[in-house]
Design a protein around this motif. Structure first.
Motif, PDB file in Angstrom:
ATOM      1  N   LEU A 195       0.867  -1.175   0.070  1.00 59.30           N
ATOM      2  CA  LEU A 195      -0.122  -0.103  -0.059  1.00 59.30           C
ATOM      3  C   LEU A 195       0.595   1.173   0.062  1.00 59.30           C
ATOM      4  O   LEU A 195       0.537   2.298  -0.573  1.00 59.30           O
ATOM      5  N   LEU A 196       2.043   1.235   0.859  1.00 60.23           N
ATOM      6  CA  LEU A 196       2.963   2.416   0.791  1.00 60.23           C
ATOM      7  C   LEU A 196       3.554   2.529  -0.699  1.00 60.23           C
ATOM      8  O   LEU A 196       3.738   3.442  -1.151  1.00 60.23           O
ATOM      9  N   GLU A 197       3.807   1.507  -1.446  1.00 57.79           N
ATOM     10  CA  GLU A 197       4.619   1.454  -2.883  1.00 57.79           C
ATOM     11  C   GLU A 197       3.553   1.787  -3.865  1.00 57.79           C
ATOM     12  O   GLU A 197       4.012   2.589  -4.635  1.00 57.79           O
ATOM     13  N   LEU A 198       2.627   1.032  -3.736  1.00 58.48           N
ATOM     14  CA  LEU A 198       1.471   1.422  -4.911  1.00 58.48           C
ATOM     15  C   LEU A 198       0.384   2.337  -4.633  1.00 58.48           C
ATOM     16  O   LEU A 198      -0.467   1.837  -4.099  1.00 58.48           O
ATOM     17  N   THR A 199       0.440   3.563  -5.057  1.00 63.69           N
ATOM     18  CA  THR A 199      -0.408   4.546  -4.526  1.00 63.69           C
ATOM     19  C   THR A 199      -1.793   4.419  -5.339  1.00 63.69           C
ATOM     20  O   THR A 199      -2.667   5.069  -4.541  1.00 63.69           O
ATOM     21  N   ALA A 200      -1.924   3.628  -6.252  1.00 58.55           N
ATOM     22  CA  ALA A 200      -3.320   3.352  -6.975  1.00 58.55           C
ATOM     23  C   ALA A 200      -4.020   2.492  -6.126  1.00 58.55           C
ATOM     24  O   ALA A 200      -5.318   2.662  -6.132  1.00 58.55           O
ATOM     25  N   LEU A 201      -3.295   1.688  -5.425  1.00 56.67           N
ATOM     26  CA  LEU A 201      -4.086   1.019  -4.235  1.00 56.67           C
ATOM     27  C   LEU A 201      -4.587   1.648  -3.230  1.00 56.67           C
ATOM     28  O   LEU A 201      -3.591   2.239  -2.316  1.00 56.67           O
ATOM     29  N   GLN A 202      -5.793   1.667  -2.590  1.00 63.49           N
ATOM     30  CA  GLN A 202      -6.154   2.134  -1.425  1.00 63.49           C
ATOM     31  C   GLN A 202      -6.496   1.404  -0.396  1.00 63.49           C
ATOM     32  O   GLN A 202      -6.176   1.586   0.877  1.00 63.49           O
ATOM     33  N   SER A 203      -6.981  -0.178  -0.877  1.00 64.04           N
ATOM     34  CA  SER A 203      -6.948  -1.178   0.327  1.00 64.04           C
ATOM     35  C   SER A 203      -6.717  -2.282  -0.145  1.00 64.04           C
ATOM     36  O   SER A 203      -6.946  -2.798  -1.530  1.00 64.04           O
ATOM     37  N   ILE A 204      -6.532  -3.292   0.765  1.00 65.01           N
ATOM     38  CA  ILE A 204      -6.088  -4.786   0.564  1.00 65.01           C
ATOM     39  C   ILE A 204      -6.778  -5.507   1.625  1.00 65.01           C
ATOM     40  O   ILE A 204      -6.401  -5.317   2.701  1.00 65.01           O
ATOM     41  N   ARG A 205      -7.558  -6.415   1.297  1.00 62.43           N
ATOM     42  CA  ARG A 205      -8.193  -7.323   2.120  1.00 62.43           C
ATOM     43  C   ARG A 205      -7.522  -8.851   2.123  1.00 62.43           C
ATOM     44  O   ARG A 205      -7.746  -9.206   0.702  1.00 62.43           O
ATOM     45  N   ILE A 206      -7.256  -9.279   2.939  1.00 60.66           N
ATOM     46  CA  ILE A 206      -6.423 -10.802   2.990  1.00 60.66           C
ATOM     47  C   ILE A 206      -7.410 -11.548   4.167  1.00 60.66           C
ATOM     48  O   ILE A 206      -7.124 -11.377   5.228  1.00 60.66           O
ATOM     49  N   GLY A 207      -8.249 -12.336   3.661  1.00 58.36           N
ATOM     50  CA  GLY A 207      -9.082 -13.150   4.466  1.00 58.36           C
ATOM     51  C   GLY A 207      -9.955 -12.203   5.060  1.00 58.36           C
ATOM     52  O   GLY A 207     -10.772 -11.340   4.483  1.00 58.36           O
ATOM     53  N   GLY A 208      -9.909 -12.286   6.662  1.00 61.10           N
ATOM     54  CA  GLY A 208     -10.900 -11.153   7.273  1.00 61.10           C
ATOM     55  C   GLY A 208     -10.154  -9.987   7.572  1.00 61.10           C
ATOM     56  O   GLY A 208     -10.714  -9.063   8.249  1.00 61.10           O
ATOM     57  N   ASP A 209      -8.775  -9.769   7.184  1.00 61.42           N
ATOM     58  CA  ASP A 209      -8.096  -8.689   7.488  1.00 61.42           C
ATOM     59  C   ASP A 209      -8.342  -7.491   6.565  1.00 61.42           C
ATOM     60  O   ASP A 209      -7.925  -8.057   5.328  1.00 61.42           O
ATOM     61  N   GLU A 210      -8.493  -6.381   6.626  1.00 62.26           N
ATOM     62  CA  GLU A 210      -8.570  -5.235   5.711  1.00 62.26           C
ATOM     63  C   GLU A 210      -7.230  -4.265   6.004  1.00 62.26           C
ATOM     64  O   GLU A 210      -7.244  -3.693   7.108  1.00 62.26           O
ATOM     65  N   PHE A 211      -6.629  -4.000   4.932  1.00 57.79           N
ATOM     66  CA  PHE A 211      -5.539  -3.013   5.317  1.00 57.79           C
ATOM     67  C   PHE A 211      -5.754  -1.568   4.403  1.00 57.79           C
ATOM     68  O   PHE A 211      -6.213  -1.930   3.192  1.00 57.79           O
ATOM     69  N   VAL A 212      -6.291  -0.515   4.894  1.00 59.75           N
ATOM     70  CA  VAL A 212      -6.524   0.552   4.107  1.00 59.75           C
ATOM     71  C   VAL A 212      -5.595   1.760   4.178  1.00 59.75           C
ATOM     72  O   VAL A 212      -4.865   1.943   5.422  1.00 59.75           O
TER      73      VAL A 212
END
Length: 910
Positions: free
Chosen positions: A198-215
């Motif tokens: 998420l720090l490297e790819l500014t076009a991505l705002q969030s990543i959900r992995i299983g039940g965990d979401e990184f925003v």
């Protein structure tokens, strides 16, 4: 089944190529295997996230990536531009990428999915495709092509499918795991990568992995700085021309990175030791793990100084690369570029508020805000106080900031034309930095402003004095009061008071020079008299009395030759006295007390001299008094100008002396100069004080008159003593004893004769200066011719000499009295022969003697005694005839006693 991307024709073309060139098949298989096991190992999430970021960027929407375990295996879905024909071609080409912008759009990086499984689907809203190792193997076999021993390539043959992506997403990759792959472990590993991605790819705002979401959220902090938050993590980000820089933040403070890798834009294997994360475009090798040899990266540091300048002032040095070993060639090159960028561009906060280039800056270690505020325009280029501490020293040294020590600061301050108040504030601000002897030594040359307007080098040459400064105090190197500070004392300045300044020998020279018309008397008086007023303890040097002051006629006179207006001393001085009256304006300006302390007269002035060595104090008859001393005194204190008193005004003068506690104390010192001089020269009613006695001293009652004065009790030291101290006193007493008008009591007569005899025996009297008296005083009070008188020197003779002829003093000193008076002693003038033999006895055996001893309390004599019934002596010489006596001592030394007068006290006394 639809085939929007021409999957069948792509597959057919590839099979034809393999059939025509079996080597091509083996090369494709080997290339794919190398990519999976080498460049793209463990990069499944990174590569798919890059594709997702590119798709979101193409569509202009916030990127979302969803990773989950579902039916058929691992599902990775994203939003954004859907799969297109060029993408399908890129996925199946291994060597060709359909990328036109972004960080990677379905290129060789997709091979990373094969690390999980070799059955892969790409489902998209525009159409779906699948890759299969099993189906590829079947196609190769059906085409009659020999498969490689290592297996067929999975991502070369593509099949169209009808499976749609997950709801809410535009594209979804589904990977069926091969045996032995634990998808839960895969998700765990991906969670560890999510934040970095998420720090490297500014076009991505969030990543959900299983039940965990990184925003990722962003907040503009101004100045080009953006706050980036992912979960609990916070970074400050700055976008420079060639790179993005990020640094972790905790509690509002940056936390320099201990070690990282170049991110181009995702993580590479190029290790870095920079204090911040760098995300930039760089020429990478095909596997995107290493920089291409010779690729330019120095330009990535451009703007790094602006990044540092955007941080809070106190935190900027945290992003300076500190000296250390580089992690590799790329790290070394980038570190050097960053340091050059920092050295050559302004980012250091200066004490004056301006940004400084480190090569133009200087730091004063430990400097406080107060100190740097003072030094701002005196020492240009100083770094702000927030970066002047020990914690920032290494960073500032790394970028070449010049370190200024206290010694160098002292040099830079030399020649500064500043107000004394400025220097005083500087000393106060420097105090916290002076913590040891080294700091004291380093500041030994700091300038110091003086009260006379000069500025000198070094505190060790100056003196400090609270309340003793003035523009005219130029005979000592006195620090200007506005600059006076305790630090100067620590640096070697001497601490003085007003008395010290007034006692300086240089002032004495200045006063003496005034009498040679060198200097301005009014200016010196204006400097000296305020100091005199400050002295509360300790006597002033007597030579200060020589300070010239104007008298009432405008003429300059020494202060100790002037009187205050209305001074009582003026009423007792002789008309020819040299004293004048000080000008009224001087009294009005400086006050009577200061003038009196200086020596201007009101009453009698007192001279003080410590450890005097001779009679050189300009006192009347001082040499004669000095001759009376057995040794030099430690302190000479004397009343001045006694010789200027009008002889007819001594009663008033004595009142003046006795009324002043300081002079009164000197009158009680009989051996001191003042009382000595008064006894010799002062008198009341024409009678010298030495000839007068204190009213409460009966020693010479009837011979010397008491002093008739209201302060007689305070003048005892200046009057006759209860002893005879000089020849003149003896002469006076002999005259008074011979004066029939005087009627001293017998006790006074006997005491006076005793004191005269003792003074004679002690050598006090100059007998050659004394003429023997022609008439003397008998114990009866009668005044008789000396030739008829007899000095009693044998007690038994007293009973046979008439009282009118008998001169009595003390038997022990009777010889000296006879010599002084030139009168025969009784032992020579009278002879006596005991008549009759008497009875020899002992005192202890005589009842009458014992009884007398008991009743009178007199001791009983020892030895023999001759007892006569009636003791008669035949006299010859000055007295003749037979006479009855109570006792007698014959020429053989035997005591004879009348039996009726056995008094042991008579004979026992002898």
């Amino acid at each position: 089944m639809t085939d929007p991307f021409g999957a069948e024709s792509l597959r057919a073309a590839t099979l034809v190529a393999w059939a025509s060139s079996p080597t091509r098949l083996r090369e494709d298989a080997a290339t794919e295997s190398d990519l999976v096991r080498g460049g793209y190992r463990d990069r499944v999430l990174t590569e798919l996230a890059q594709n997702a970021a590119d798709a979101a960027a193409r569509a202009g929407v916030p990127g979302r990536l969803d990773v989950r375990i579902g039916v058929g295996g691992l599902h990775i879905a994203n939003v954004g531009a859907p799969l297109d024909e060029s993408g399908v071609q890129a996925l199946s080409a291994l060597r060709v990428s359909g990328k036109t912008e972004g960080v990677g759009r379905f290129g060789v990086g997709f091979t990373a999915v094969l690390a999980i499984g070799d059955e892969v689907e790409v489902r998209s809203t525009s159409g779906s495709i699948a890759f299969s190792a099993a189906r590829t193997g079947a196609e190769v076999e059906q085409a009659g092509i020999d498969p490689p021993e290592s297996g067929v390539p999975v991502l070369r043959l593509v099949w169209a499918t009808d499976a749609p992506p997950a709801s809410g997403f535009d594209t979804e990759v589904v990977i069926a795991p091969r045996a032995g792959v634990d998808l839960d472990d895969v998700l765990t590993a991906m969670r560890g990568e999510a934040t970095d991605i998420l720090l490297e790819l500014t076009a991505l705002q969030s990543i959900r992995i299983g039940g965990d979401e990184f925003v990722r959220t962003e907040r503009d902090l101004g100045g080009g700085l953006t706050e980036v938050t992912v979960g609990d993590g916070v970074w400050w980000q700055f976008t420079a021309p060639s790179a993005r820089w990020l640094v972790p933040v905790s509690g509002g403070s940056v936390v320099p990175v201990a070690g990282d890798v170049l991110r181009a834009p995702t993580r590479t294997d190029e290790e870095l030791t920079l204090p911040a994360l760098v995300v930039a475009s760089a020429d990478l090798q095909p596997d995107r793990r290493r920089i291409l040899p010779g690729a330019a990266i120095a330009h990535l540091a451009n703007g790094y100084a602006d990044f540092v300048a955007a941080l809070p002032e106190s935190q900027r040095t945290a992003l300076v690369p500190l000296p250390g070993f580089a992690a590799g060639a790329v790290d070394e090159q980038l570190r050097e570029s960053v340091l050059r960028e920092l050295v050559d561009h302004p980012w250091l906060p200066g004490a004056d508020g301006e940004l400084l280039r480190p090569r133009d800056a200087a730091v004063l270690p430990g400097a406080t805000a107060d100190l740097l505020e003072i030094l701002t325009d005196a020492v240009p280029g100083l770094v702000s106080p927030e970066l002047s501490g020990q914690a920032d020293a290494r960073a500032l040294a790394a970028v070449g900031v010049h370190r200024i020590g206290l010694a160098r600061l002292a040099e830079l301050l030399a020649g500064q034309d500043r107000a004394p108040e400025w220097w005083g504030r500087l000393y106060e601000a420097l105090t916290p930095l002076v913590i040891d002897a080294l700091a004291v030594e380093e500041l030994s040359a700091i300038p110091v402003p003086l009260a006379d307007g000069r500025t000198v080098t070094g505190p060790r040459t100056v003196v400090l004095g609270e309340g003793v400064g003035g523009a005219g105090v130029d005979w000592v190197r006195l620090v200007d009061p506005a600059a006076s500070h305790p630090l100067l004392a620590r640096l070697g300045a001497a601490q003085v008071g007003a008395l010290d300044v007034l006692s300086d020998p240089a002032l004495r020279d200045r006063i003496e020079a005034l009498w040679d018309d060198e200097g301005d008397a009014d200016e010196l008086a204006a400097a000296v008299l305020p100091l005199v007023a400050e002295v509360s303890t300790g006597p002033l040097p007597t030579w200060l009395g020589g300070l010239p002051l104007p008298d009432m006629f405008g003429e300059l006179q020494a202060a100790d030759e002037l009187l205050l207006p209305g001074a009582p001393l003026a009423d007792v001085l002789a008309s020819e006295s040299p004293f004048a009256t000080v000008a009224d304006r001087v009294v009005e300006e400086y006050g009577a007390e200061a003038l009196r302390a200086l020596g201007v007269g009101w009453g009698f002035a007192v001279l003080r001299a410590e450890l005097p060595t001779g009679p050189d104090h300009d006192l009347d008859d001082e040499s004669d008094w000095w001759a009376t001393l057995s040794d030099d005194p430690e302190l000479l204190v004397a009343v001045r100008d006694l010789d200027l008193v009008d002889p007819d005004r001594w009663p008033e003068a004595l009142t003046l002396l006795a009324s002043d506690p300081e002079t009164a104390a000197l009158l009680a010192d009989r051996d001191g100069y003042s009382a000595w001089w008064l006894r010799r020269h002062a008198g009341v009613g024409g009678v010298p004080l030495a000839a007068l006695r204190s009213p409460d001293d009966p020693t010479f009652d009837g011979l010397l008159d008491p002093l008739d004065h209201p302060h007689a009790d305070a003048l005892s030291g200046a009057l006759a003593a209860d002893r005879i101290e000089r020849t003149e006193t003896a002469e006076l007493l002999l005259d008074r004893l011979a004066d029939p008008q005087r009627t001293p009591a017998p006790a006074v007569i006997a005491r006076t004769h005793r004191l005269l005899a003792e003074a004679t025996a002690a050598g006090v009297l100059d007998l050659e200066a004394l003429s023997p008296p022609t008439r003397v005083r008998a114990i009866s009070g009668a005044v008789v011719d000396a030739g008829d008188a007899i000095v009693l020197d044998r007690p038994w003779i007293a009973s046979v000499v008439p009282a009118d002829r008998l001169v009595v003093g003390d038997l022990a000193s009777a010889g000296a009295l006879a010599d002084l008076l030139d009168v025969a002693p009784s032992s020579e003038a009278v002879r006596g022969e005991v008549l009759g033999t008497g009875r020899a006895a002992e005192w202890v055996r005589e009842p009458g003697a014992v009884l007398a001893s008991v009743t009178t309390g007199r001791p009983l004599p020892a030895g023999e005694v001759v007892v006569h019934d009636a003791l008669t002596v035949r006299l010859s010489g000055a007295v003749s005839g037979d006479t009855a006596v109570p006792w007698w001592v014959d020429e053989a030394g035997r005591t004879h006693v009348d039996a009726g007068r056995l008094d042991p006290g008579v004979a026992g006394a002898w």
